[in-house]
Design an enzyme around this catalytic site. Structure first.
Site, PDB file in Angstrom:
ATOM      1  N   ASP A 152       0.801  -1.221   0.000  1.00 13.67           N
ATOM      2  CA  ASP A 152       0.000   0.000   0.000  1.00 13.67           C
ATOM      3  C   ASP A 152       0.833   1.271   0.000  1.00 13.67           C
ATOM      4  OD1 ASP A 152      -2.352  -1.416  -0.087  1.00 13.67           O
ATOM      5  OD2 ASP A 152      -2.566  -1.527   2.084  1.00 13.67           O
TER       6      ASP A 152
ATOM      7  N   TYR B 249     -10.217  -0.724   2.495  1.00 12.20           N
ATOM      8  CA  TYR B 249      -9.644  -0.696   3.834  1.00 12.20           C
ATOM      9  C   TYR B 249      -9.247   0.711   4.238  1.00 12.20           C
ATOM     10  CZ  TYR B 249      -8.406  -4.243   7.274  1.00 12.20           C
ATOM     11  OH  TYR B 249      -8.413  -5.085   8.363  1.00 12.20           O
TER      12      TYR B 249
END
EC number: 1.4.3.-
Length: 747
Positions: free
Chosen positions: A378, A463
């Protein structure tokens, strides 16, 4: 991994630049590029490319400050290289920028360095990256993924076969992870598909059963994968040798099928329609659900500071109590804190030169293709900064808040501005310390803890990550990561047995086991730039058994400290049996009483999670930092700065450990004693999903603490005033007065 505020059509963008030739080049040498600077840099790059190269169309990917050398920054700020000494003489600092861009026609990638010369940015170097080396995936490319799949006729046909209309199709663009079937030079993503029955409905409640692969340069779908389904075990299960013998998969292997095979046929299964049931989280949609009712028994709880905040902000420089630091937005790391110092009774003591999140990986557990491709980086693949939210007053942050904006480059070279991207505020943190003299007539003293919080929230598709950097009055520094959002899910057939690699959250919805593993980069300067790292184990007194003269009662234990001396010893393991901890020490600073070196100890055993992927696996190769809880390496500064990225500078589509990655720095016999060091701390969590995590997961906490050890003469918070909050009062006055006589704080 995209978020609505970053869409170029809706985000604030700066299209032109106005540079004053008579002003200073910067207010602080570590200030990030301003929106105007980003645009000016883009203009210079575009002009240089047009004049000097054959590139016809530029797609900007990143544009950011190339920081000056550490010693030059410290000299500029008047921070000495060793506490108690004089600062180095100031030297000239040239403001520099680094840019990655892609040839929008060929897909070739380039890196360029520029210097600010008066009012103009001048290109110093332009380098074509090797074939297969890809800069991070941009927000616009992630959004483009959804456009591509909606326009593809095969995707629309497959969606229609399971009852989904083209306008109901949604895609989360993900990096391809690793798939050797595709050429490395293609810039590709995998599209995780979902249906959405209405505008703001929770799309993750309706996962689809196929995964297109998209070329974001050619703007087309180049392949479609079908994961197998699970079935009851027949005569022999694929997983029987592993002791998971109750189920099998419909495919003969977990390996990817050849590209020229029929992907649905290779999966060995029939189509699976998405679940129809809605699982919403927005209040207006929840209110429409039969029998649903919001709680109505919560009274307001306000954070009030009638005299204002206790911190000061000058641009990106933040001061609070005895702390001072530089706070910056970085497109890749999110929050980057630099030149962190503490005023110890007039002695300005440096602690960290830089503190940030340098990488993270989220590997999923399901072995059947294409699920192993789901191991998102990420930070390196998408950028935490570009995924950061615009924070909302009274919602994301409570109390009296100061916000900082951030900016990053769009494909066209304009600056995308994210307002309120960093939130700074104060919080009550419970008791700081207390003692009561229990004797008759004895007195008590209670001191409440106040902490400064620097917060950012990032949305990576489904998320959310909440990052809180917290500073305390006793010299502690804490990094807290909170995880929330919606689990990444996959469709499960009506009669399909449960997967041994996930949890069935609701009918037709399975969430695979996975891990969140973070790499925190610490560039220490504890009382100065020359530091060492000491590993300390707590041991029962060696060679002194119960009943021996040296340990008659068997209760003795000691600490054994070992400096990490060489690069080849820099990758460390945790040992729960010895309650192992590590300290960053300054060998030149000795505590007057303990006679030990001034240090900051790393306290993070509750945040350790071993990488579950096997050694030699693609995840272990691409995310080598995750194999050890702590790494110590020597920093080496060059023309493009120091060592930064534990999985390499360019992460998308890597197939092995890059040369510029952490394990290759932890080799050889480089001296690690009394040196300019880097410490990489691995923290993480293994997430076994539960139905209580659905449809939105309550926050889960990870905490990493840096604690002063032999650093201060005594408790540095002895000068904090005692607790005496005049606004506190009994919850039930009549009952309280009758029972206690209305007892109040003694201060």
């Amino acid at each position: 991994m995209s978020v609505s505020h970053t869409a170029p059509s809706t985000a604030t963008a700066v299209q032109s630049s106005e540079h004053a030739s008579n002003g200073p080049a910067f207010k602080h040498p570590l200030d990030p590029l301003t929106p105007d600077e980003i645009v000016a840099v883009s203009h210079s790059v575009r002009r240089y490319v047009a004049e000097k190269t054959e590139v016809k169309a530029v797609r900007f990917i990143t544009s950011y400050l190339l920081p000056p050398p550490k010693k030059a920054v410290l000299a500029y700020l008047g921070i000495p290289l060793q506490s108690g000494e004089k600062p180095e003489p100031a030297t000239e600092i040239v403001r520099k920028a680094e840019v990655d861009f892609v040839d929008a026609v060929t897909g070739d990638a380039y890196n360029t360095i520029l210097s600010l010369n008066g009012p103009e940015w001048v290109v110093d170097s332009l380098e074509k990256l090797p074939e297969g080396v890809q800069p991070q995936i941009s927000v616009e490319e992630l959004l483009l993924c959804e456009e591509i799949i909606r326009a593809d006729e095969k995707v629309k046909q497959l969606a229609a076969e399971v009852g989904v209309k083209p306008e109901q199709l949604h895609a989360d663009g993900w990096a391809i992870g690793h798939d050797p079937r595709f050429p490395t030079r293609q810039r590709i993503q995998q599209a995780l598909l979902f249906a959405r029955w209405s505008r703001h409905e929770n799309l993750y409640a309706h996962p689809l059963d196929f995964v297109p692969v998209v070329d974001s340069v050619a703007r087309k779908v180049i392949h479609i994968d079908f994961p197998p389904t699970y079935k009851p075990k027949a005569e022999k299960s694929l997983f029987e040798c592993a002791g998971v013998a109750t189920v099998d998969i419909t495919a003969p292997t977990t390996a990817p099928p050849p590209l020229d095979s029929d992907p649905l046929e290779a999966s060995g299964r029939k189509r699976v329609p998405p679940p129809k049931e809605s699982y919403d989280f927005l209040p207006d949609l929840l209110a429409q659900k039969e029998g649903f009712k919001f709680r109505d028994d919560l009274k307001p709880l306000h954070v009030v500071q009638p005299e204002g905040v206790s911190f000061k902000v000058d641009g990106h420089v933040l001061e609070w109590q005895k702390w001072k630091m530089h706070v910056a937005f970085h497109h890749r790391e999110g929050i980057a804190l630099s030149t962190i110092t503490y005023n110890d009774d007039g002695n300005i003591r440096p602690i960290f030169y830089r503190l940030s999140l340098s990488e993270m990986v989220v590997p999923y557990a399901s072995p059947d293709h294409p699920h192993p491709r789901k191991h998102a980086f990420d930070v390196g693949e998408y950028g935490m900064g570009t995924m950061a939210n615009e924070l909302t007053l009274g919602c994301d942050c409570l109390g009296q808040i100061h916000y900082l904006p951030g900016a990053y480059v769009a494909h066209d070279g304009s600056a995308v501005i994210v307002k309120n991207v960093i939130c700074i505020h104060e919080e009550d943190a419970g008791l700081l310390w207390k003692h009561t003299d229990f004797r008759v007539g004895g007195r008590a003293q209670a001191v409440r803890s106040r902490r400064l919080v620097i917060q950012q929230i990032c949305t990576l598709a489904n998320y959310e990550y909440i990052f809180n950097y917290m500073f305390y009055q006793d010299g502690n520094i804490e990094l807290e990561v909170r995880l929330t959002g919606i689990l990444q899910v996959y469709v499960q057939g009506q009669d399909e047995p449960n997967s041994p690699f996930g949890t069935t959250l609701a009918p037709g919805i399975n969430a695979h086991y996975h891990q969140h593993i973070f790499s925190v980069r610490v560039d220490p300067m504890v009382d100065g730039l020359q530091n060492s790292v000491v590993e300390t184990d707590v041991l029962p007194l060696p060679n002194a058994p119960l009943g021996s003269p040296a340990n008659h009662s068997g209760n003795a234990f000691i600490t054994r400290s070992t400096p990490i001396a060489r690069a080849e010893d820099g990758a460390r393991d945790y040992d729960y049996a010895t309650d192992r901890r590590w300290s960053i020490v300054n060998p030149k600073t000795v505590h007057p009483s303990s006679k030990r070196n001034a240090a900051y100890t790393i306290m993070g055993k509750g945040a350790t999670a071993p990488l579950m992927a096997l050694d030699g696996s693609i995840v272990a190769k691409r995310a080598p930092f995750a194999r050890k809880p702590l790494w110590v390496v020597k920093d080496v500064e060059g023309p493009k700065g120091g060592r930064m990225w534990p999985s390499g500078k360019y992460v998308p589509q890597t197939r092995d450990t890059p040369a510029d990655a952490l394990p290759n720095w932890a080799k050889g016999d480089d001296n690690l004693l009394d040196e300019d060091l880097l410490v990489y701390i691995t923290m993480g969590i293994t997430h076994i999903p539960r139905p209580e995590d659905w449809p939105v997961m309550p926050v889960e906490h990870l905490r990493l603490l840096f604690r002063p050890t032999n650093f201060f003469t005594v408790n540095p918070s002895m000068d904090v005033a005692g607790a005496n909050d005049s606004k506190s009062c009994p919850a039930f006055p009549a009952a309280t007065d009758a029972a206690t006589g209305g007892a109040t704080c003694a201060h």
